[in-house]
Design an enzyme around this catalytic site. Sequence first.
Site, PDB file in Angstrom:
ATOM      1  N   ARG A   1       0.841  -1.210   0.000  1.00  0.00           N
ATOM      2  CA  ARG A   1       0.000   0.000   0.000  1.00  0.00           C
ATOM      3  C   ARG A   1       0.871   1.254   0.000  1.00  0.00           C
ATOM      4  O   ARG A   1       0.554   2.240  -0.675  1.00  0.00           O
ATOM      5  CB  ARG A   1      -0.958  -0.024   1.202  1.00  0.00           C
TER       6      ARG A   1
ATOM      7  N   PHE B   1       8.990  10.791  -3.057  1.00  0.00           N
ATOM      8  CA  PHE B   1       8.575  12.094  -2.525  1.00  0.00           C
ATOM      9  C   PHE B   1       9.521  12.464  -1.394  1.00  0.00           C
ATOM     10  O   PHE B   1       9.502  11.829  -0.326  1.00  0.00           O
ATOM     11  CB  PHE B   1       7.141  11.945  -2.012  1.00  0.00           C
TER      12      PHE B   1
ATOM     13  N   GLU C   1      13.952  15.255   6.239  1.00  0.00           N
ATOM     14  CA  GLU C   1      15.419  15.357   6.242  1.00  0.00           C
ATOM     15  C   GLU C   1      15.955  14.762   7.552  1.00  0.00           C
ATOM     16  O   GLU C   1      15.189  14.585   8.510  1.00  0.00           O
ATOM     17  CB  GLU C   1      15.835  16.828   6.124  1.00  0.00           C
TER      18      GLU C   1
ATOM     19  N   GLY D   1      11.900  16.191  10.674  1.00  0.00           N
ATOM     20  CA  GLY D   1      10.864  15.205  10.380  1.00  0.00           C
ATOM     21  C   GLY D   1       9.493  15.814  10.592  1.00  0.00           C
ATOM     22  O   GLY D   1       8.825  16.242   9.647  1.00  0.00           O
ATOM     23  N   SER D   2       9.097  15.918  11.874  1.00  0.00           N
ATOM     24  CA  SER D   2       7.768  16.475  12.172  1.00  0.00           C
ATOM     25  C   SER D   2       7.676  17.956  11.815  1.00  0.00           C
ATOM     26  O   SER D   2       6.579  18.492  11.656  1.00  0.00           O
ATOM     27  CB  SER D   2       7.452  16.296  13.661  1.00  0.00           C
TER      28      SER D   2
ATOM     29  N   GLN E   1     -13.392 -16.535  28.293  1.00  0.00           N
ATOM     30  CA  GLN E   1     -13.975 -15.181  28.324  1.00  0.00           C
ATOM     31  C   GLN E   1     -12.963 -14.100  27.962  1.00  0.00           C
ATOM     32  O   GLN E   1     -13.298 -13.125  27.295  1.00  0.00           O
ATOM     33  CB  GLN E   1     -14.565 -14.907  29.705  1.00  0.00           C
TER      34      GLN E   1
ATOM     35  N   GLU F   1       3.805  10.103   7.525  1.00  0.00           N
ATOM     36  CA  GLU F   1       2.642  10.922   7.130  1.00  0.00           C
ATOM     37  C   GLU F   1       2.069  11.663   8.333  1.00  0.00           C
ATOM     38  O   GLU F   1       0.860  11.794   8.475  1.00  0.00           O
ATOM     39  CB  GLU F   1       1.545  10.036   6.522  1.00  0.00           C
TER      40      GLU F   1
HETATM   41  C1  LIG Z   1       9.276   3.473   6.689  1.00  0.00           C
HETATM   42  C2  LIG Z   1       9.192   4.958   6.548  1.00  0.00           C
HETATM   43  C3  LIG Z   1       8.928   5.510   5.289  1.00  0.00           C
HETATM   44  C4  LIG Z   1       8.905   6.901   5.146  1.00  0.00           C
HETATM   45  N1  LIG Z   1       8.683   7.460   3.887  1.00  0.00           N
HETATM   46  C5  LIG Z   1       8.800   8.796   3.708  1.00  0.00           C
HETATM   47  C6  LIG Z   1       8.720   9.374   2.389  1.00  0.00           C
HETATM   48  O1  LIG Z   1       8.475   8.667   1.380  1.00  0.00           O
HETATM   49  N2  LIG Z   1       8.928  10.715   2.264  1.00  0.00           N
HETATM   50  C7  LIG Z   1       9.201  11.509   3.313  1.00  0.00           C
HETATM   51  O2  LIG Z   1       9.400  12.711   3.116  1.00  0.00           O
HETATM   52  N3  LIG Z   1       9.270  11.005   4.587  1.00  0.00           N
HETATM   53  C8  LIG Z   1       9.078   9.664   4.799  1.00  0.00           C
HETATM   54  N4  LIG Z   1       9.166   9.130   6.080  1.00  0.00           N
HETATM   55  C9  LIG Z   1       9.525  10.005   7.192  1.00  0.00           C
HETATM   56  C10 LIG Z   1       8.379  10.280   8.143  1.00  0.00           C
HETATM   57  O3  LIG Z   1       7.422  11.103   7.561  1.00  0.00           O
HETATM   58  C11 LIG Z   1       9.007  10.878   9.430  1.00  0.00           C
HETATM   59  O4  LIG Z   1       9.684   9.820  10.073  1.00  0.00           O
HETATM   60  C12 LIG Z   1       7.987  11.504  10.353  1.00  0.00           C
HETATM   61  O5  LIG Z   1       7.497  12.708   9.814  1.00  0.00           O
HETATM   62  C13 LIG Z   1       8.564  11.790  11.763  1.00  0.00           C
HETATM   63  O6  LIG Z   1       9.781  12.425  11.676  1.00  0.00           O
HETATM   64  P1  LIG Z   1      11.030  11.898  12.521  1.00  0.00           P
HETATM   65  O7  LIG Z   1      11.157  10.437  12.264  1.00  0.00           O
HETATM   66  O8  LIG Z   1      12.180  12.770  12.171  1.00  0.00           O
HETATM   67  O9  LIG Z   1      10.626  12.081  14.021  1.00  0.00           O
HETATM   68  P2  LIG Z   1      10.723  13.416  14.914  1.00  0.00           P
HETATM   69  O10 LIG Z   1      10.063  14.545  14.180  1.00  0.00           O
HETATM   70  O11 LIG Z   1      12.126  13.584  15.364  1.00  0.00           O
HETATM   71  O12 LIG Z   1       9.815  13.018  16.142  1.00  0.00           O
HETATM   72  C14 LIG Z   1      10.250  12.112  17.164  1.00  0.00           C
HETATM   73  C15 LIG Z   1       9.147  12.040  18.212  1.00  0.00           C
HETATM   74  O13 LIG Z   1       8.938  13.334  18.784  1.00  0.00           O
HETATM   75  C16 LIG Z   1       7.580  13.708  18.651  1.00  0.00           C
HETATM   76  N5  LIG Z   1       7.447  15.137  18.479  1.00  0.00           N
HETATM   77  C17 LIG Z   1       8.089  15.948  17.600  1.00  0.00           C
HETATM   78  N6  LIG Z   1       7.681  17.203  17.734  1.00  0.00           N
HETATM   79  C18 LIG Z   1       6.745  17.214  18.723  1.00  0.00           C
HETATM   80  C19 LIG Z   1       5.928  18.218  19.310  1.00  0.00           C
HETATM   81  N7  LIG Z   1       5.954  19.478  18.909  1.00  0.00           N
HETATM   82  N8  LIG Z   1       5.080  17.840  20.292  1.00  0.00           N
HETATM   83  C20 LIG Z   1       5.007  16.546  20.699  1.00  0.00           C
HETATM   84  N9  LIG Z   1       5.744  15.565  20.177  1.00  0.00           N
HETATM   85  C21 LIG Z   1       6.607  15.885  19.195  1.00  0.00           C
HETATM   86  C22 LIG Z   1       7.086  12.942  17.418  1.00  0.00           C
HETATM   87  O14 LIG Z   1       5.681  12.831  17.391  1.00  0.00           O
HETATM   88  C23 LIG Z   1       7.792  11.606  17.608  1.00  0.00           C
HETATM   89  O15 LIG Z   1       7.095  10.844  18.541  1.00  0.00           O
HETATM   90  C24 LIG Z   1       9.125   7.740   6.255  1.00  0.00           C
HETATM   91  C25 LIG Z   1       9.343   7.153   7.528  1.00  0.00           C
HETATM   92  C26 LIG Z   1       9.366   5.792   7.676  1.00  0.00           C
HETATM   93  C27 LIG Z   1       9.607   5.197   9.033  1.00  0.00           C
END
Ligand SMILES: Cc1cc2nc3c(=O)[nH]c(=O)nc-3n(C[C@H](O)[C@H](O)[C@H](O)COP(=O)(O)OP(=O)(O)OC[C@H]3O[C@@H](n4cnc5c(N)ncnc54)[C@H](O)[C@@H]3O)c2cc1C
Length: 395
Positions: free
Chosen positions: A101, A140, A144, A148-149, A290, A374
Amino acid sequence: MTTTRAKAAAPDAVDFLGLDALLSDEERLVRDTVRGYVRDRVLPNVARWFEEGVLPRELARELGELGVLGMHLEGYDCPGASAIAYGLACMELEAGDSGIRSFASVQGSLAMFAIHRFGSEEQKREWLPSMARGERVGCFGLTEPDFGSNPAGMRTFARRDGTDWVLRGTKMWITNGSIADVAIVWANSDDGILGFLVPTSAPGFSASDIHRKLSLRASVTSELALNDVRLPARARLPLANGLSGPLSCLNEARYGIIWGAMGAARTCYATALEYAKTRVQFERPIAGFQITQEKLANMLLELGKGTLLALHLGRMKDGAGLHSAQVSFGKLNNVREALAIARTARTILGASGVTLEYPVIRHMNNLESVLTYEGTSEMHTLVLGQQITGIAAFS
Ligand SMILES: Cc1cc2nc3c(=O)[nH]c(=O)nc-3n(C[C@H](O)[C@H](O)[C@H](O)COP(=O)(O)OP(=O)(O)OC[C@H]3O[C@@H](n4cnc5c(N)ncnc54)[C@H](O)[C@@H]3O)c2cc1C
């Protein structure tokens, strides 16, 4: 005067709410076609793909033939299906494996959608028909290593040089990265965040796979390096300006996840139910205890509610449209509940639940990625918090 009503039929153990009856013949046909492909092609092989950490490239063309790539896009040889049909396809693909998916989501909802929504006529004609057929693959690149977030802080930069653009930076965790023919790359610039179509054959572009993942193993995940990649002006997506560009693509993919997660949950629930009915301990099937029944009943509740939610959001998307916070509502709930269902199913299978002989632990591990990508569950919680209170709590 009394009226006599026909006795309601006994509910199905999986489609307990009879949601099948809410689908049109056309929607059911899409669902059954994708379900058949998953049954014949994915299920016999996916445990091995997961174990070996591979996704066969030929699946791209097969999914193209199935009509699920860029499924809900109009024109340019795309099927132009409804949001419901697209959602059902995601559900069936993810009932097989979240990696399959994810391939379809990234190709259709992220890469193709970006070109369809923000591209020039020339870009659409060049890329969309062959991507719909699965002949060419897209990825896509938003995330970086240090962003991430919070993608707004991205460091990848697009510098003007005459009429050309020169891109430098690194993208991390990019699905389909090393098998892609084109990367949609989001980069900062003197004019804010812009989107680019980067042919992966461009000098200075390289992709290396991320290994040792224990989740989404039947999916390629890569790091992209852009080392002064020079692109002509026509490589820029002309209609994308600012972070709303990539975020609108993510909204499309998240919608598919709302359905997909319930596909994975359905497989876990159905597997646990069958196992519980046949596994005998203390001289009776464990389904007769149960505590097992409570687990199954709770799984059934969340599966039914989550699928109903997906259907409701799909009808809204096909009608007046969906607000991004409503998409967050669906993604947060359905992935969280799917993961809970997978974990509970795992316990019902006992030791058998930790092997790839059964699909449960594969789905459980996959859903850990789905919970994070996502938009993490925390980010979607904050989106809802902001929407209902009017106060942003992101920073
Ligand atoms: C298998 C896989 C495929 C992926 N594919 C893609 C892709 O095709 N393209 C792409 O661009 N990205 C992709 N990603 C990246 C994905 O979107 C990111 O991993 C995601 O956005 C989270 O970023 P991070 O891993 O850097 O975590 P971080 O942003 O470092 O976050 C770490 C933790 O801190 C929490 N956190 C961060 N900020 C806050 C806040 N303000 N308040 C509370 N909690 C917070 C987060 O929720 C998380 O629990 C992929 C990731 C995986 C695992």
